[in-house]
Design a protein around this motif. Sequence first.
Motif, short mmCIF file in Angstrom:
data_model
loop_
_atom_site.label_atom_id
_atom_site.label_comp_id
_atom_site.label_asym_id
_atom_site.label_seq_id
_atom_site.Cartn_x
_atom_site.Cartn_y
_atom_site.Cartn_z
N LEU A 120 -5.25 -10.90 -13.22
CA LEU A 120 -5.76 -11.79 -12.18
C LEU A 120 -5.73 -11.12 -10.81
N LEU A 121 -4.65 -10.43 -10.50
CA LEU A 121 -4.57 -9.74 -9.21
C LEU A 121 -5.64 -8.67 -9.08
N ARG A 122 -5.83 -7.91 -10.14
CA ARG A 122 -6.85 -6.87 -10.10
C ARG A 122 -8.25 -7.47 -10.00
N ALA A 123 -8.46 -8.60 -10.68
CA ALA A 123 -9.77 -9.25 -10.59
C ALA A 123 -10.07 -9.72 -9.18
N ARG A 124 -9.08 -10.31 -8.51
CA ARG A 124 -9.31 -10.77 -7.13
C ARG A 124 -9.61 -9.59 -6.21
N ALA A 125 -8.96 -8.46 -6.42
CA ALA A 125 -9.24 -7.29 -5.61
C ALA A 125 -10.65 -6.76 -5.88
N ILE A 126 -11.02 -6.68 -7.14
CA ILE A 126 -12.33 -6.14 -7.52
C ILE A 126 -13.47 -7.00 -7.01
N TYR A 146 -8.02 -5.14 -0.53
CA TYR A 146 -6.66 -4.93 -1.02
C TYR A 146 -6.02 -6.28 -1.36
N VAL A 147 -5.10 -6.26 -2.32
CA VAL A 147 -4.29 -7.43 -2.66
C VAL A 147 -2.83 -7.00 -2.69
N LEU A 148 -2.00 -7.72 -1.93
CA LEU A 148 -0.58 -7.43 -1.86
C LEU A 148 0.18 -8.67 -2.35
N ALA A 149 0.91 -8.51 -3.46
CA ALA A 149 1.63 -9.63 -4.07
C ALA A 149 3.13 -9.40 -4.00
N LEU A 172 3.22 -5.89 -6.38
CA LEU A 172 2.35 -4.72 -6.37
C LEU A 172 1.30 -4.77 -5.28
N LEU A 173 0.68 -3.60 -5.06
CA LEU A 173 -0.45 -3.45 -4.16
C LEU A 173 -1.62 -2.93 -4.97
N VAL A 174 -2.76 -3.66 -4.91
CA VAL A 174 -3.98 -3.27 -5.61
C VAL A 174 -5.02 -2.88 -4.58
N ASP A 175 -5.79 -1.82 -4.85
CA ASP A 175 -6.81 -1.40 -3.89
C ASP A 175 -8.16 -2.06 -4.22
N PRO A 176 -9.18 -1.87 -3.38
CA PRO A 176 -10.46 -2.58 -3.57
C PRO A 176 -11.22 -2.21 -4.84
N TRP A 177 -10.85 -1.13 -5.50
CA TRP A 177 -11.48 -0.74 -6.77
C TRP A 177 -10.71 -1.32 -7.96
N GLY A 178 -9.63 -2.04 -7.68
CA GLY A 178 -8.82 -2.64 -8.73
C GLY A 178 -7.72 -1.75 -9.26
N GLU A 179 -7.43 -0.65 -8.57
CA GLU A 179 -6.37 0.25 -9.01
C GLU A 179 -5.03 -0.16 -8.42
N VAL A 180 -4.02 -0.22 -9.26
CA VAL A 180 -2.67 -0.54 -8.80
C VAL A 180 -2.07 0.69 -8.14
N ARG A 181 -1.73 0.57 -6.86
CA ARG A 181 -1.23 1.70 -6.09
C ARG A 181 0.28 1.85 -6.15
N ARG A 195 -8.85 1.81 5.79
CA ARG A 195 -10.16 1.24 6.11
C ARG A 195 -11.29 2.01 5.41
N ALA A 196 -11.13 3.33 5.33
CA ALA A 196 -12.17 4.15 4.71
C ALA A 196 -12.33 3.81 3.23
N ARG A 197 -11.26 3.42 2.56
CA ARG A 197 -11.34 3.06 1.15
C ARG A 197 -12.15 1.79 0.96
N ILE A 198 -11.94 0.80 1.82
CA ILE A 198 -12.72 -0.43 1.75
C ILE A 198 -14.20 -0.13 2.00
N ASP A 199 -14.47 0.63 3.04
CA ASP A 199 -15.86 0.96 3.38
C ASP A 199 -16.55 1.73 2.26
N GLU A 200 -15.80 2.65 1.65
CA GLU A 200 -16.36 3.46 0.55
C GLU A 200 -16.76 2.58 -0.63
#
Length: 280
Positions: free
Chosen positions: A196-202, A207-210, A228-237, A253-258
Amino acid sequence: MGRSDACLMVAAVQMVSTPRVADNLAAAERLLELAADSGARLVVLPEYFALISADAREKVRLRERFGAGPLQEWLARQAARLGIWLVGGTVPLEADVPDKVRNACLVHAPDGRCVARYDKIHLFGLRHGEEVYDEGETIEPGEAVVTVDIEGWTVGLSICYDLRFPELYRAMGLVDLIVLPAAFTWTTGRAHWEVLLRARAIENQCYVLAAAQGGRHEAGRRTWGDSLLVDPWGEVRVRLAEGEGVVRGTLQRARIDEIRARLPAWRHRREKEFIRSVCA
């Protein structure tokens, strides 16, 4: 965006809260110091950080009027002392119904001011064998979707069971970060937490911080943890499976823009053009 908001270091605090408020605040203070010492500018506490009791009505007895009370004063003091943006997990605030509370997530600025409040909209209920939960017995639901600007980053506020309702996050609009203080049960967390966390990020390309409760509580409850921290591509960091601790990561910011340039899903949305067809 300017260089000043190109990155933001964030942290999630994981706890195993007890029925004793003083003990929980002492543990939270120690963990907040660890997060601040690591360089985090934004720190999130878990849901029910101040109290997890076998008696669901204990939080009603602990409720405060918005703007005044020991828990709110503690949050303001910690934010100012450490110079951080502090997302105060949840605090029981007075509700319109006298014998219930609002389960409220409060955001305090580095000067201690409360700059945002979100009241949990979706109330958890579960019947799974001997496991029975019904937050509606003691909690009055909120109504408003809330976002807040933190150093140039648009942050959407949500709490635990909200995670299962994607329409809430769409209603936030385009955000950079979703925060989720939580106390997922072990049963539901094992089955659904990460996906669910990864889906919300994707789907929101953010980013999603839980920040979770994670372990066996004196009250008899077992929570899943896995802050955890998930990035905008759904990867758990970064993540912490169970027990007390802090997870820390950096928003870029560059990751979101990318991601949004590579796959411009927000521009592709056509929800206002949907036509519903009902077949007999």
